[in-house]
Design a protein around this motif. Sequence first.
Motif, PDB file in Angstrom:
ATOM      1  N   HIS A 103      13.405   9.186  68.360  1.00  0.00           N
ATOM      2  CA  HIS A 103      12.224   8.475  68.537  1.00  0.00           C
ATOM      3  C   HIS A 103      12.497   6.951  69.103  1.00  0.00           C
ATOM      4  N   GLY A 104      13.240   6.193  68.072  1.00  0.00           N
ATOM      5  CA  GLY A 104      13.615   4.769  68.379  1.00  0.00           C
ATOM      6  C   GLY A 104      14.222   4.801  69.895  1.00  0.00           C
ATOM      7  N   TYR A 105      15.410   5.564  69.957  1.00  0.00           N
ATOM      8  CA  TYR A 105      16.213   5.357  71.234  1.00  0.00           C
ATOM      9  C   TYR A 105      15.909   6.747  72.218  1.00  0.00           C
ATOM     10  N   GLU A 106      14.951   7.392  71.946  1.00  0.00           N
ATOM     11  CA  GLU A 106      14.560   8.701  72.670  1.00  0.00           C
ATOM     12  C   GLU A 106      15.600   9.545  73.056  1.00  0.00           C
ATOM     13  N   LYS A 116      12.527   1.663  71.080  1.00  0.00           N
ATOM     14  CA  LYS A 116      11.008   1.322  71.622  1.00  0.00           C
ATOM     15  C   LYS A 116       9.998   1.036  70.569  1.00  0.00           C
ATOM     16  N   GLY A 117      10.053   1.206  69.337  1.00  0.00           N
ATOM     17  CA  GLY A 117       8.931   0.869  68.298  1.00  0.00           C
ATOM     18  C   GLY A 117       8.013   1.952  68.192  1.00  0.00           C
ATOM     19  N   LEU A 155       6.605  -2.957  68.906  1.00  0.00           N
ATOM     20  CA  LEU A 155       6.828  -2.103  70.495  1.00  0.00           C
ATOM     21  C   LEU A 155       7.696  -2.893  71.212  1.00  0.00           C
ATOM     22  N   GLY A 156       8.651  -2.233  71.691  1.00  0.00           N
ATOM     23  CA  GLY A 156       9.629  -2.832  72.722  1.00  0.00           C
ATOM     24  C   GLY A 156      10.662  -3.391  71.836  1.00  0.00           C
ATOM     25  N   ALA A 157      10.809  -3.618  70.557  1.00  0.00           N
ATOM     26  CA  ALA A 157      11.726  -4.273  69.882  1.00  0.00           C
ATOM     27  C   ALA A 157      12.559  -3.416  68.789  1.00  0.00           C
ATOM     28  N   GLY A 158      11.786  -2.478  68.358  1.00  0.00           N
ATOM     29  CA  GLY A 158      12.363  -1.596  67.280  1.00  0.00           C
ATOM     30  C   GLY A 158      11.864  -1.199  66.084  1.00  0.00           C
TER      31      GLY A 158
END
Lengths: 111, 143
Positions: free
Chosen positions: B54-57, B84-85, B126-129
């Motif tokens: 999920h985080g790094y898809e 991606k958060g 979101l966008g930071a982790g």
Amino acid sequence: MQIEYNHQKKCLIVTIEGELDHHTAAAVRETIDKELFSGPAKNLIFDFGHLTFMDSSGIGVIIGRYKTVSAQGGKVVIACANQSVERILHLSGILKLTKVARTRGLALEMI
Amino acid sequence: MDNQMEIKFLSKSENESFARIVACAFVSQLDPTTEEMADIKTAVSEAVTNAIIHGYEGRPDCMVTMRAEMEGDYVSFLIHDSGKGIENIERAMEPLFTTCAEEERSGMGFTVMESFMDDLEVESTLGAGTTVKMGKRILHTKR
């Protein structure tokens, strides 16, 4: 992780040796699906006697196969799961859909 | 604090088992029961898998951090990704909720972490982790 399978009484018996996690799930899924779609089996037994670890990725694999098998009117039975695998099976609620058996022989009787 | 360790590894799915083994080796100092060890192994596996999927898809070239601390009979793990958060943490933590149903994700990751550990905290931007912090008291410690 190693996967072995054999057919018995219109039933595909899959033995997974080692660990079932996100990394190994794809290979397990592919092997089972290939056999289910090309072979004569209607039912599926997971033999977890040699499974040393499973996380929720394994639950995803079981639910996915349950959908395929139950759509054909078949049954899924999980055999020989150790205590820690059984805990995650209970937690997931999947035992409302599949049965568990202590031995492979008992699993075959449940089909 | 009695002991601490930190590792960083690539977001490859092979490293899920690596992280589990490291977590087990660290906590073995507290002499946990087989069941406690299995709980920690499973919870760490869920957190690291979440970071990768999920985080790094699924990108295999990003870094996941795992830090563990020990204080008395309490062990805590922090698993961090700079991916991606999570948009809605409450929703993500609901049993069976998943954004990856087509990939056969069961949506049970956070439920497993919550059930197998004593404490669970999730922080995400979101966008930071995302950072997952979870802890467990090892009751059967011989210390």
